[in-house]
Design a protein around this motif. Structure first.
Motif, PDB file in Angstrom:
ATOM      1  N   VAL B 115       0.842  -1.197   0.000  1.00  0.00           N
ATOM      2  CA  VAL B 115       0.000   0.000   0.000  1.00  0.00           C
ATOM      3  C   VAL B 115       0.876   1.246   0.000  1.00  0.00           C
ATOM      4  O   VAL B 115       0.675   2.177  -0.799  1.00  0.00           O
ATOM      5  CB  VAL B 115      -0.954  -0.007   1.219  1.00  0.00           C
ATOM      6  CG1 VAL B 115      -1.645   1.343   1.374  1.00  0.00           C
ATOM      7  CG2 VAL B 115      -1.976  -1.129   1.076  1.00  0.00           C
ATOM      8  N   PHE B 116       1.888   1.258   0.847  1.00  0.00           N
ATOM      9  CA  PHE B 116       2.785   2.430   0.889  1.00  0.00           C
ATOM     10  C   PHE B 116       3.520   2.601  -0.443  1.00  0.00           C
ATOM     11  O   PHE B 116       3.619   3.709  -0.977  1.00  0.00           O
ATOM     12  CB  PHE B 116       3.808   2.291   2.021  1.00  0.00           C
ATOM     13  CG  PHE B 116       4.842   3.380   1.966  1.00  0.00           C
ATOM     14  CD1 PHE B 116       4.554   4.660   2.420  1.00  0.00           C
ATOM     15  CD2 PHE B 116       6.088   3.149   1.401  1.00  0.00           C
ATOM     16  CE1 PHE B 116       5.488   5.680   2.325  1.00  0.00           C
ATOM     17  CE2 PHE B 116       7.033   4.166   1.295  1.00  0.00           C
ATOM     18  CZ  PHE B 116       6.729   5.436   1.759  1.00  0.00           C
ATOM     19  N   THR B 122       3.806   4.651  -7.367  1.00  0.00           N
ATOM     20  CA  THR B 122       2.807   4.483  -8.427  1.00  0.00           C
ATOM     21  C   THR B 122       1.880   5.700  -8.524  1.00  0.00           C
ATOM     22  O   THR B 122       1.748   6.304  -9.577  1.00  0.00           O
ATOM     23  CB  THR B 122       1.986   3.204  -8.194  1.00  0.00           C
ATOM     24  OG1 THR B 122       2.897   2.122  -8.021  1.00  0.00           O
ATOM     25  CG2 THR B 122       1.070   2.920  -9.375  1.00  0.00           C
ATOM     26  N   PHE B 123       1.259   6.046  -7.386  1.00  0.00           N
ATOM     27  CA  PHE B 123       0.323   7.176  -7.422  1.00  0.00           C
ATOM     28  C   PHE B 123       0.978   8.485  -6.987  1.00  0.00           C
ATOM     29  O   PHE B 123       0.411   9.545  -7.146  1.00  0.00           O
ATOM     30  CB  PHE B 123      -0.906   6.853  -6.552  1.00  0.00           C
ATOM     31  CG  PHE B 123      -1.629   5.619  -6.993  1.00  0.00           C
ATOM     32  CD1 PHE B 123      -2.205   5.557  -8.256  1.00  0.00           C
ATOM     33  CD2 PHE B 123      -1.706   4.497  -6.167  1.00  0.00           C
ATOM     34  CE1 PHE B 123      -2.862   4.419  -8.686  1.00  0.00           C
ATOM     35  CE2 PHE B 123      -2.360   3.350  -6.595  1.00  0.00           C
ATOM     36  CZ  PHE B 123      -2.941   3.302  -7.852  1.00  0.00           C
ATOM     37  N   GLN B 124       2.157   8.358  -6.398  1.00  0.00           N
ATOM     38  CA  GLN B 124       2.957   9.523  -6.005  1.00  0.00           C
ATOM     39  C   GLN B 124       2.201  10.488  -5.083  1.00  0.00           C
ATOM     40  O   GLN B 124       2.361  11.693  -5.157  1.00  0.00           O
ATOM     41  CB  GLN B 124       3.466  10.236  -7.273  1.00  0.00           C
ATOM     42  CG  GLN B 124       4.371   9.322  -8.064  1.00  0.00           C
ATOM     43  CD  GLN B 124       4.280   9.540  -9.565  1.00  0.00           C
ATOM     44  OE1 GLN B 124       3.661  10.483 -10.026  1.00  0.00           O
ATOM     45  NE2 GLN B 124       4.898   8.670 -10.325  1.00  0.00           N
ATOM     46  N   TRP B 125       1.360   9.899  -4.240  1.00  0.00           N
ATOM     47  CA  TRP B 125       0.615  10.734  -3.288  1.00  0.00           C
ATOM     48  C   TRP B 125       1.550  11.310  -2.233  1.00  0.00           C
ATOM     49  O   TRP B 125       1.360  12.431  -1.776  1.00  0.00           O
ATOM     50  CB  TRP B 125      -0.465   9.898  -2.575  1.00  0.00           C
ATOM     51  CG  TRP B 125      -1.574   9.491  -3.481  1.00  0.00           C
ATOM     52  CD1 TRP B 125      -2.019  10.178  -4.580  1.00  0.00           C
ATOM     53  CD2 TRP B 125      -2.364   8.311  -3.385  1.00  0.00           C
ATOM     54  NE1 TRP B 125      -3.045   9.485  -5.177  1.00  0.00           N
ATOM     55  CE2 TRP B 125      -3.288   8.339  -4.465  1.00  0.00           C
ATOM     56  CE3 TRP B 125      -2.409   7.236  -2.496  1.00  0.00           C
ATOM     57  CZ2 TRP B 125      -4.226   7.331  -4.674  1.00  0.00           C
ATOM     58  CZ3 TRP B 125      -3.342   6.241  -2.697  1.00  0.00           C
ATOM     59  CH2 TRP B 125      -4.242   6.289  -3.776  1.00  0.00           C
ATOM     60  N   GLU B 132       6.519  15.807 -11.737  1.00  0.00           N
ATOM     61  CA  GLU B 132       7.121  16.816 -12.613  1.00  0.00           C
ATOM     62  C   GLU B 132       8.287  16.255 -13.421  1.00  0.00           C
ATOM     63  O   GLU B 132       8.852  16.940 -14.258  1.00  0.00           O
ATOM     64  CB  GLU B 132       7.645  17.999 -11.773  1.00  0.00           C
ATOM     65  CG  GLU B 132       6.655  18.529 -10.754  1.00  0.00           C
ATOM     66  CD  GLU B 132       5.368  19.000 -11.415  1.00  0.00           C
ATOM     67  OE1 GLU B 132       5.479  19.654 -12.473  1.00  0.00           O
ATOM     68  OE2 GLU B 132       4.271  18.679 -10.899  1.00  0.00           O
ATOM     69  N   LEU B 133       8.694  15.023 -13.119  1.00  0.00           N
ATOM     70  CA  LEU B 133       9.891  14.475 -13.776  1.00  0.00           C
ATOM     71  C   LEU B 133       9.538  13.939 -15.172  1.00  0.00           C
ATOM     72  O   LEU B 133       8.811  12.961 -15.302  1.00  0.00           O
ATOM     73  CB  LEU B 133      10.474  13.340 -12.916  1.00  0.00           C
ATOM     74  CG  LEU B 133      10.897  13.764 -11.504  1.00  0.00           C
ATOM     75  CD1 LEU B 133      11.213  12.554 -10.640  1.00  0.00           C
ATOM     76  CD2 LEU B 133      12.105  14.701 -11.561  1.00  0.00           C
ATOM     77  N   HIS B 134      10.060  14.641 -16.194  1.00  0.00           N
ATOM     78  CA  HIS B 134       9.768  14.214 -17.558  1.00  0.00           C
ATOM     79  C   HIS B 134      11.018  13.748 -18.264  1.00  0.00           C
ATOM     80  O   HIS B 134      12.122  14.175 -17.943  1.00  0.00           O
ATOM     81  CB  HIS B 134       9.128  15.354 -18.348  1.00  0.00           C
ATOM     82  CG  HIS B 134       7.766  15.678 -17.856  1.00  0.00           C
ATOM     83  ND1 HIS B 134       6.721  14.788 -17.915  1.00  0.00           N
ATOM     84  CD2 HIS B 134       7.291  16.791 -17.249  1.00  0.00           C
ATOM     85  CE1 HIS B 134       5.658  15.333 -17.382  1.00  0.00           C
ATOM     86  NE2 HIS B 134       5.968  16.553 -16.954  1.00  0.00           N
ATOM     87  N   TRP B 135      10.808  12.911 -19.250  1.00  0.00           N
ATOM     88  CA  TRP B 135      11.934  12.352 -19.979  1.00  0.00           C
ATOM     89  C   TRP B 135      11.593  12.321 -21.457  1.00  0.00           C
ATOM     90  O   TRP B 135      10.457  12.073 -21.854  1.00  0.00           O
ATOM     91  CB  TRP B 135      12.180  10.935 -19.453  1.00  0.00           C
ATOM     92  CG  TRP B 135      13.088  10.091 -20.298  1.00  0.00           C
ATOM     93  CD1 TRP B 135      14.441  10.150 -20.354  1.00  0.00           C
ATOM     94  CD2 TRP B 135      12.689   9.051 -21.189  1.00  0.00           C
ATOM     95  NE1 TRP B 135      14.921   9.215 -21.215  1.00  0.00           N
ATOM     96  CE2 TRP B 135      13.869   8.520 -21.752  1.00  0.00           C
ATOM     97  CE3 TRP B 135      11.459   8.517 -21.573  1.00  0.00           C
ATOM     98  CZ2 TRP B 135      13.864   7.477 -22.666  1.00  0.00           C
ATOM     99  CZ3 TRP B 135      11.438   7.486 -22.476  1.00  0.00           C
ATOM    100  CH2 TRP B 135      12.635   6.964 -23.021  1.00  0.00           C
ATOM    101  N   LYS B 136      12.595  12.604 -22.286  1.00  0.00           N
ATOM    102  CA  LYS B 136      12.383  12.629 -23.726  1.00  0.00           C
ATOM    103  C   LYS B 136      13.348  11.652 -24.363  1.00  0.00           C
ATOM    104  O   LYS B 136      14.560  11.735 -24.149  1.00  0.00           O
ATOM    105  CB  LYS B 136      12.640  14.037 -24.254  1.00  0.00           C
ATOM    106  CG  LYS B 136      11.885  14.331 -25.520  1.00  0.00           C
ATOM    107  CD  LYS B 136      12.042  15.793 -25.880  1.00  0.00           C
ATOM    108  CE  LYS B 136      11.355  16.021 -27.217  1.00  0.00           C
ATOM    109  NZ  LYS B 136      10.798  17.327 -27.360  1.00  0.00           N
TER     110      LYS B 136
END
Ligand code: HEM
Ligand code: FES
Lengths: 259, 231
Positions: B115-116, B122-125, B132-136
């Protein structure tokens, strides 16, 4: 030897029990555990006290009635040995010994160390039988059985139904007992006609008797006086899977007698 | 109709096996972290591209978990009812491992961790900033920068400790579960018995080392952050 005994006393099935302490002197290391218990009872009787009730019959390790948990182990510290075959040389002078009945909901205490193991009889009644043609004895070599099958069946048939497997199991499960009965008859052609129905009915009866399920911890084999192996539990599981997959007949648990 | 004791165990073993296969697959995926950002981020993209198939797998896994859990409850209840009164004297057990006697406990601890873990990665709660971490990619495709998220996540010693402790519980559960499952499924025989009894501890240890290597590598600085994020 001089011993300090802690014995479970319970006057009847519904009475509240307790641990009672007794000091016993002049115990011979050559006596068997049950002879030591006899000695204790003679002393108790000579003092006008109630002797400790316990089960025993053959006293040679074949009937399975001498049910006791000795220092937390059914049948005591020796491997592959019943209580009646356990000798006092397993202990030393000054030892403390805890003696308790087999503990399981399905094995209610009748008195002191005596428990009712009728649940095992009902499991056997549910399917531990075969259909045979009565009459004259069949020709001995009429039904050949492969050696390995005969050996496995024989290993399983060594089970004396003492209940030590239930007593030691953290789940009070009768799986080792049940597996010995199922595996025995599954390895010989004589068990073939009722094979599927047998395992279903016996499993259903084990449930009805309120035994627990198997966690495969392996403790049962360690305390079994006949050292029935875990491989029989494997066989039971396989037989059961086969029966529920290919057999539509209904299992019949005898719930009426489950107490 | 409620399954019998033996039937419940068969289902327990089957659902446990399904979850185990996921645990192994998930590990194989995670280890791609060591291949660098391009490898693991592309892997994450591929997973996403599975679309409906991914959901079938997720629902299947969820169902296996739900069944495993409810059977754990009913079996444990059955087992404790079977011995209302215990022994006054009990110091040791003839053979059973600590792991085999504490499946109920380790199971719940694993669930708590799962759960944690879902809330974390996964849900980054717990860490909305991961979003905000993006990758190209070199081919121009864009996705989530899983690589940097892992580095960020495991730069916190507290979280590393938590993940490692969770893996200890998983090790305990599996060291008994795998060999037990093989017996429940009736696959053991006197010839392979020793080998299959070893399977549990060995597989559990492989899984433990595999999972623990990632947070440890990050915390100890074996794997360095590579700045590729635009966010
Ligand atoms: C990564 C997650 C998990 C995996 C891979 C897993 C796997 C397994 C496997 C393979 C077994 C052996 C079944 C058998 O003996 O035949 C088992 C048993 C068990 N699991 Fe899990 N499990 C997981 C999570 C859980 C959770 C969340 C619970 C919840 C309480 C749980 C409770 C149990 C219990 C109580 C048993 C023992 C049943 C018994 O033998 O009496 N497990 N598990
Ligand atoms: S009295 Fe018969 S086996 Fe012990």
């Amino acid at each position: 030897m001089k011993l300090k005994l802690h014995v479970w006393r319970q006057s009847g099935p519904h009475a509240k029990g307790h641990i009672e302490e007794h000091l016993l002197d002049n115990v011979s290391p050559h006596s068997s555990f049950l002879e030591m218990m006899d000695q204790l009872n003679e002393e108790l009787q000579s003092k006008g006290k109630e002797p400790v009730a316990f089960d025993s019959d053959c006293r040679e390790g074949i009937c399975g009635s001498c049910s006791m948990v000795i220092n937390g182990r059914p049948h005591g510290p020796w491997k592959g040995t019943t209580t009646c075959q356990l000798h006092m040389r397993a202990f030393k002078d000054g030892d403390e010994i805890w003696i308790e009945p087999f503990r399981a909901k399905a094995f209610p205490v009748v008195k002191d160390l005596v428990v009712d193991r009728g649940a095992f009889d009902r499991i056997v009644q549910a399917g531990g039988y075969i259909t045979v043609r009565t009459g004259s004895a069949p020709e001995a070599n009429l039904t050949p059985i492969p050696k390995s099958d005969a050996d496995t069946a024989f290993d399983a048939a060594a089970c004396i139904g003492c209940g030590a497997c239930v007593a030691v199991c953290k789940n009070a499960s009768a799986t080792l007992f049940l597996s010995a009965k199922v595996s025995h008859l599954a390895h010989v052609p004589q068990g073939e006609p009722e094979r599927m129905k047998r395992v279903k009915s016996m499993v259903a009866q084990m449930d009805a008797e309120t035994f627990g399920a198997c966690t495969n911890t392996g403790d049962c084999t360690q305390v079994c006086p006949k050292e029935i192996g875990q491989n029989h539990i494997n066989t039971l599981n396989r037989e059961y899977l086969r029966a529920i997959s290919f057999d539509n007949s209904n299992a019949s648990a005898n719930t009426g007698s489950a107490g | 109709m409620f399954p019998s004791a033996v039937g419940s165990k068969l289902l327990m073993a089957a659902t446990g096996l399904a979850i185990l296969l996921f645990v192994l697959g998930h590990l194989a995926g995670n280890l791609q972290f060591f291949g660098g950002p391009d490898v693991i981020n592309t892997y994450a993209l591929h997973l996403r591209d599975l679309g409906p198939l991914l959901w079938v797998a997720r629902l299947g896994l969820l169902a296996a978990f739900a069944l495993h859990l409810s059977l754990a409850v009913s079996l444990t209840r059955r087992n404790s009812l079977a011995r209302p009164e215990g022994y006054a004297f009990q110091t040791d057990f003839p053979q059973s491992s600590v792991a085999s006697r504490h499946m109920w406990l380790t199971g719940w601890l694993i669930l708590a961790f799962v759960v944690f873990h879902l809330a974390h990665f996964t849900f980054q709660w717990t860490h909305p900033e991961y979003r905000e971490l993006h990758w190209k990619a070199s081919d121009g495709r864009e996705g989530h920068d899983v690589y940097s998220m892992i580095i960020k996540g495991f730069s916190q010693p507290f979280l590393v400790g938590l993940y490692i402790v969770a893996q200890v519980f998983l090790w305990l559960h599996l060291s008994h579960a795998v060999s037990s499952m093989l017996q429940t499924l009736g696959l053991k025989n006197p010839r392979n018995e020793k080998l299959l009894d070893l399977a549990g501890p060995v597989l559990a240890t492989i899984i433990f080392v595999g999972y623990v290597s990632i947070p440890l590598a990050v915390l100890l600085g074996v794997v360095k952050p590579i700045v590729i994020s635009s966010g």
